[in-house]
Scaffold this active site. Structure first.
Site, mmCIF file in Angstrom:
data_model
loop_
_atom_site.group_PDB
_atom_site.id
_atom_site.type_symbol
_atom_site.label_atom_id
_atom_site.label_comp_id
_atom_site.label_asym_id
_atom_site.label_seq_id
_atom_site.Cartn_x
_atom_site.Cartn_y
_atom_site.Cartn_z
ATOM 1 C CB CYS A 113 43.873 38.746 -43.240
ATOM 2 S SG CYS A 113 44.656 37.267 -42.615
ATOM 3 C CG HIS A 247 41.265 40.007 -40.193
ATOM 4 N ND1 HIS A 247 40.737 38.778 -40.511
ATOM 5 C CD2 HIS A 247 42.591 39.820 -39.994
ATOM 6 C CE1 HIS A 247 41.714 37.884 -40.516
ATOM 7 N NE2 HIS A 247 42.850 38.491 -40.200
ATOM 8 C CG ASN A 277 43.325 35.069 -38.832
ATOM 9 O OD1 ASN A 277 42.617 35.174 -39.831
ATOM 10 N ND2 ASN A 277 44.447 35.748 -38.670
HETATM 11 N N1 ACO Z 1 52.044 28.087 -27.523
HETATM 12 C C1 ACO Z 1 52.954 28.410 -26.604
HETATM 13 N N2 ACO Z 1 53.956 29.272 -26.836
HETATM 14 C C2 ACO Z 1 54.028 29.836 -28.049
HETATM 15 C C3 ACO Z 1 53.093 29.550 -29.072
HETATM 16 C C4 ACO Z 1 52.071 28.631 -28.769
HETATM 17 N N3 ACO Z 1 51.131 28.288 -29.669
HETATM 18 N N4 ACO Z 1 53.424 30.270 -30.161
HETATM 19 C C5 ACO Z 1 54.513 30.993 -29.855
HETATM 20 N N5 ACO Z 1 54.885 30.724 -28.589
HETATM 21 C C6 ACO Z 1 56.026 31.280 -27.835
HETATM 22 C C7 ACO Z 1 57.088 31.836 -28.737
HETATM 23 O O1 ACO Z 1 57.931 30.802 -29.210
HETATM 24 C C8 ACO Z 1 57.813 32.797 -27.803
HETATM 25 O O2 ACO Z 1 58.666 32.049 -26.975
HETATM 26 P P1 ACO Z 1 60.133 32.610 -26.602
HETATM 27 O O3 ACO Z 1 59.869 33.890 -25.845
HETATM 28 O O4 ACO Z 1 60.712 31.508 -25.778
HETATM 29 O O5 ACO Z 1 60.823 32.847 -27.913
HETATM 30 C C9 ACO Z 1 56.690 33.344 -26.913
HETATM 31 O O6 ACO Z 1 55.595 32.400 -27.060
HETATM 32 C C10 ACO Z 1 56.203 34.729 -27.312
HETATM 33 O O7 ACO Z 1 55.986 34.767 -28.733
HETATM 34 P P2 ACO Z 1 55.444 36.036 -29.455
HETATM 35 O O8 ACO Z 1 55.371 35.766 -30.933
HETATM 36 O O9 ACO Z 1 56.186 37.247 -29.000
HETATM 37 O O10 ACO Z 1 53.924 36.101 -28.849
HETATM 38 P P3 ACO Z 1 52.849 37.199 -29.029
HETATM 39 O O11 ACO Z 1 52.397 37.680 -27.729
HETATM 40 O O12 ACO Z 1 53.255 38.239 -30.039
HETATM 41 O O13 ACO Z 1 51.619 36.377 -29.640
HETATM 42 C C11 ACO Z 1 50.604 36.068 -31.805
HETATM 43 C C12 ACO Z 1 51.767 35.711 -30.889
HETATM 44 C C13 ACO Z 1 49.333 35.581 -31.156
HETATM 45 C C14 ACO Z 1 50.817 35.396 -33.144
HETATM 46 C C15 ACO Z 1 50.511 37.609 -31.985
HETATM 47 O O14 ACO Z 1 51.785 38.129 -32.246
HETATM 48 C C16 ACO Z 1 49.592 38.044 -33.111
HETATM 49 O O15 ACO Z 1 48.382 37.898 -33.053
HETATM 50 N N6 ACO Z 1 50.144 38.642 -34.175
HETATM 51 C C17 ACO Z 1 49.347 39.230 -35.267
HETATM 52 C C18 ACO Z 1 48.815 38.213 -36.206
HETATM 53 C C19 ACO Z 1 48.116 38.917 -37.344
HETATM 54 O O16 ACO Z 1 47.449 39.930 -37.160
HETATM 55 N N7 ACO Z 1 48.294 38.456 -38.561
HETATM 56 C C20 ACO Z 1 47.750 39.195 -39.701
HETATM 57 C C21 ACO Z 1 46.603 38.541 -40.266
HETATM 58 S S1 ACO Z 1 46.937 36.900 -40.781
HETATM 59 C C22 ACO Z 1 47.125 36.871 -42.510
HETATM 60 O O17 ACO Z 1 47.238 37.837 -43.179
HETATM 61 C C23 ACO Z 1 47.198 35.530 -43.147
#
Ligand code: ACO
Length: 320
Positions: A113, A247, A277
């Site tokens: 990213c 980003h 994203n």
């Molecule tokens: N729909 C419903 N539930 C979901 C989904 C979905 N699409 N995806 C995950 N869940 C569930 C998980 O399975 C988990 O369930 P569990 O508690 O039963 O295990 C629950 O939701 C919570 O999951 P988390 O991963 O803790 O959710 P979080 O609040 O952290 O949100 C997210 C996830 C949006 C991905 C967030 O962590 C995020 O934005 N992370 C950073 C991403 C990023 O910055 N990436 C870097 C750039 S990308 C690159 O370099 C290519």
């Protein structure tokens, strides 16, 4: 010594739109969950006949037109991408041919990213050192080609698109500083497997794996630090920054960086709701949108930042 000035911006988004609602029929997810956790409502997805280089071509031509520069004048093309057309030749080489540019250097930068910020940093050094006069710097991603559409942790987050800038040697101030960092200890938190080496059987594809919650925590901490580093390097105050162009990974990450800068959200360029994203494409896509709708004006100070798989992170402070 010359400065490197952004003289034109351009972008491209594929026509096809996939909404959060569209995912509800194929995954155990909901519009409410996706929007609340990420700020995303929809994303653009490329058609079969499109590619990373075809999106980059349109974005590049828009930027060239805005700059009043002909492709034949370009002596450097750098494409930030992690979803290239081919392993090699680089998407930049393929793009060079499509644009009708010849002879200059053309290569890809693979920094997830942060690909555009890295590409901008490299092009800035080239121009300052006299190694190039007119560069095309691009972020372009066909993320949909490396997503597993049965994995709700990743596929709802990413979209496709391309953004470009023309960077020219100038006596005016332009790129004020760029900052690039990486830490490979986090390689297993966000990665795409190697499509050649990891192929178990014919037809197996390379897919993205992300441990989102762990990525989130490091991203917030790291991006706050780089804001301080960038301002200190330029002897500037938070109040000197006119626009934050982050980003577009997650609205909650963006808000926390804006808070760190004491910047009201009206001064943050946001595309995440409609684009998701788009990895290396997200910063130049947002920049182009804000330039074209008249928000970002000549002479203003823009802070761009990104964080991605590696981890790699970076920033650029630019006088437009
Ligand atoms: N729909 C419903 N539930 C979901 C989904 C979905 N699409 N995806 C995950 N869940 C569930 C998980 O399975 C988990 O369930 P569990 O508690 O039963 O295990 C629950 O939701 C919570 O999951 P988390 O991963 O803790 O959710 P979080 O609040 O952290 O949100 C997210 C996830 C949006 C991905 C967030 O962590 C995020 O934005 N992370 C950073 C991403 C990023 O910055 N990436 C870097 C750039 S990308 C690159 O370099 C290519």
């Amino acid at each position: 010594m010359f400065n490197a000035k952004i003289t034109g911006t351009g972008s491209y988004l594929p026509k096809k739109i996939v909404t959060n609602k569209d995912f509800e029929s194929i995954l155990d997810t909901s519009d409410e969950w996706i929007y609340a956790r990420t700020g995303i409502k929809q994303r653009h997805v490329i058609a079969d006949h499109e590619s990373t280089s075809s999106m980059a071509e349109i974005a590049a031509n828009n930027a060239l037109q805005a700059a009043g520069v002909d492709a034949s004048e370009i002596d450097l093309i750098i494409v930030g991408t992690s979803s290239p057309d081919r392993v090699f030749p680089s998407t930049a080489c393929i793009l060079q041919h499509k644009l009708g540019a010849k002879g200059g250097a053309a290569f890809d930068v693979q920094a997830a990213c942060s690909g555009f910020i890295y590409a901008l940093g490299i092009a800035n050094q080239f121009i300052k050192a006299g190694g190039a006069k007119k560069a095309l710097v691009i972020g372009a991603e066909a993320n949909s080609r490396i997503l597993d559409y049965s994995d709700r942790n990743t596929c709802v987050i990413f979209g496709d698109g391309a953004g470009a800038v023309v960077l020219e040697a100038s006596e005016e101030l332009g790129v004020l500083s760029t900052h690039m960092h990486s830490d490979g200890q986090y390689q297993d938190l966000l990665y795409v497997n190697n499509p050649i080496k990891d192929q178990k059987q014919e037809g197996d594809q390379a897919f993205m794996t992300m441990h989102g919650n762990d990525v989130y925590k490091v991203a917030v901490k790291t991006l706050s630090r780089i804001v301080d580093e960038t301002l200190e390097a330029n002897n500037m105050l938070k109040s000197d920054v006119d626009w934050l162009i982050p980003h577009q990974a997650n609205i909650r990450i963006i808000s926390s960086v804006a808070k760190k800068l004491s910047m009201p959200m009206e001064k943050v360029v946001l595309t995440i709701e409609n684009q998701g994203n788009t990895s290396a494409a997200s910063v130049p896509l947002a920049l182009d949108q804000a330039v074209r709708d008249g928000r970002v004006k000549k002479g203003e100070i823009v802070l761009m930042e990104a964080f991605g798989g590696g981890f790699v992170w970076g920033s650029a402070l630019v006088k437009m």
